[in-house]
Each structure stands twice: as structure tokens, then as C-alpha cells.
Design an enzyme around this catalytic site. Structure first.
Site, PDB file in Angstrom:
ATOM      1  N   CYS A  85       0.968  -1.195   0.029  1.00  0.00           N
ATOM      2  CA  CYS A  85       0.050   0.052  -0.151  1.00  0.00           C
ATOM      3  C   CYS A  85       0.913   1.241  -0.017  1.00  0.00           C
ATOM      4  O   CYS A  85       1.511   1.433   1.045  1.00  0.00           O
ATOM      5  CB  CYS A  85      -0.908   0.151   1.353  1.00  0.00           C
ATOM      6  SG  CYS A  85      -1.733   1.402   1.357  1.00  0.00           S
ATOM      7  N   LEU A  86       1.118   1.773  -1.274  1.00  0.00           N
ATOM      8  CA  LEU A  86       2.016   2.971  -1.192  1.00  0.00           C
ATOM      9  C   LEU A  86       1.425   4.006  -2.229  1.00  0.00           C
ATOM     10  O   LEU A  86       1.225   3.649  -3.427  1.00  0.00           O
ATOM     11  CB  LEU A  86       3.272   2.370  -2.024  1.00  0.00           C
ATOM     12  CG  LEU A  86       4.484   3.274  -1.740  1.00  0.00           C
ATOM     13  CD1 LEU A  86       4.686   3.739  -0.356  1.00  0.00           C
ATOM     14  CD2 LEU A  86       5.827   2.575  -2.359  1.00  0.00           C
TER      15      LEU A  86
END
Length: 183
Positions: A85-86
Site C-alpha cells: 500500500c504505497l
């Protein structure tokens, strides 16, 4: 402007010319693994991960898909799938970024500055907010258990050995499954 396939080739060659170990998955240039070392002066120091990268057809206009192959304990990485999750990669990607940026800037920043308020691993996020020392200890335990330098090379060997079992292995596993006969 160059075509996406030319840019893909150029970025991949640029990444291969760095110190990162790159391993192609298929014949094309769209899927590959990269050996990534945890940042110094962090609980991830000494850990080595195999990062799977998939480049979409529209790369660099669409972001690459990035995931950890071996386990990592981090609020913004799904423990089971390895998905990252970036925001920079998933939402604010720009064609100005390249693959080297992913490994020299984005992933180190992710590991150095986790965001527990946007977790993929709720347990890691909760522990980090509740007890930072216990969180860092768990990170180090995962590094020791799943991210030793020798383990990264063994991951590929393990996958290929899972795919092909010799007749001896089939025979021995059949005997183990059947067990011993009742007297």
C-alpha cells in the site's frame, strides 16, 4: 515521446545496471524479481526481500505493481499476499518516475516511515501505535525468520522444486500419506 515499450526496456536496463539483482520471470520484460535490502539504521536492516514487479502495458503512464515475495512485518504490506500500500506507486505515480526510484526512494521510505493509519496489516499497525519497541522487535524477528540473504536465493529454488517432483518423491509421499496398516 518514446513508446511505452521502449521506455520499459530503458528503465529495466537502467535498473539492471545498478547494484540490484534483477531476475526475469518470463521471456518478456514485464515481470521480474528484484533483490531488495532493508534500509540501514532501521529494524529492517540486514533483511533481504525478493520484490516482484509487474509492468502494465501502459507503463510508464500506469504504475508498476509491486509486492514482497517473502514475508515482511509492516503496517502497509499485506502479510499474506505481499501487496504494498504505497500512495506514490498506487495513486500518485507519474511517468517522470522510473524503476530505480521505486527501489532507491519509494520502498526505503515505506520501510523507514510506515503509515499505521492506512494499514494493510492491521495487527502490525496496532502494535506499532501501541508499543513501538515490541513492533520493532517483531520486525526483526520476521527479518531473521523470512528475510535472511540465503533465503532469497532459496525462494526461487523452492518454487521450481515444488513444480517437479521426482518419482521417488511421489512414491515416498504416497507411503507417508497412507501411513502404517492397523495390526
Amino acid at each position: 515521446m518514446s513508446s511505452p515499450s521502449k521506455r520499459r526496456e530503458m528503465d529495466l536496463m537502467k535498473l539492471m545496471m545498478t547494484d540490484y539483482k534483477v531476475e526475469m520471470i518470463n521471456d518478456g520484460m514485464q515481470e521480474f524479481n528484484v533483490e531488495f535490502h532493508g534500509p540501514k539504521e532501521s529494524p529492517y536492516q540486514g533483511g533481504v526481500w525478493r520484490i516482484r514487479v509487474e509492468l502494465p502495458d501502459a507503463y510508464p503512464y500506469k504504475s508498476p505493481s509491486i509486492g514482497f515475495v517473502n514475508k515482511i512485518y509492516h503496517p502497509n504490506v499485506d502479510e499474506m499476499s505481499g501487496s504494498v500500500c504505497l500512495d506514490v506507486i498506487n495513486q500518485t505515480w507519474s511517468p517522470m518516475f522510473d524503476l530505480v526510484n521505486v527501489f532507491e526512494v519509494f520502498l526505503p521510505q515505506l520501510l523507514l516511515y510506515p503509515n499505521p493509519s492506512d494499514p494493510l496489516n492491521g495487527e502490525a499497525a496496532a502494535l506499532m501505535m501501541r508499543d513501538r519497541n515490541a513492533y520493532e522487535q517483531r520486525v526483526k524477528e520476521y527479518c531473521e525468520k523470512y528475510a535472511k540473504p540465503d533465503d532469497v536465493g532459496a525462494l526461487q529454488e523452492e518454487k521450481s522444486s515444488d513444480e517437479e517432483l521426482s518419482e521417488d518423491e511421489y512414491a515416498s509421499s504416497d507411503e507417508e500419506v497412507a501411513g502404517k496398516a492397523d495390526p
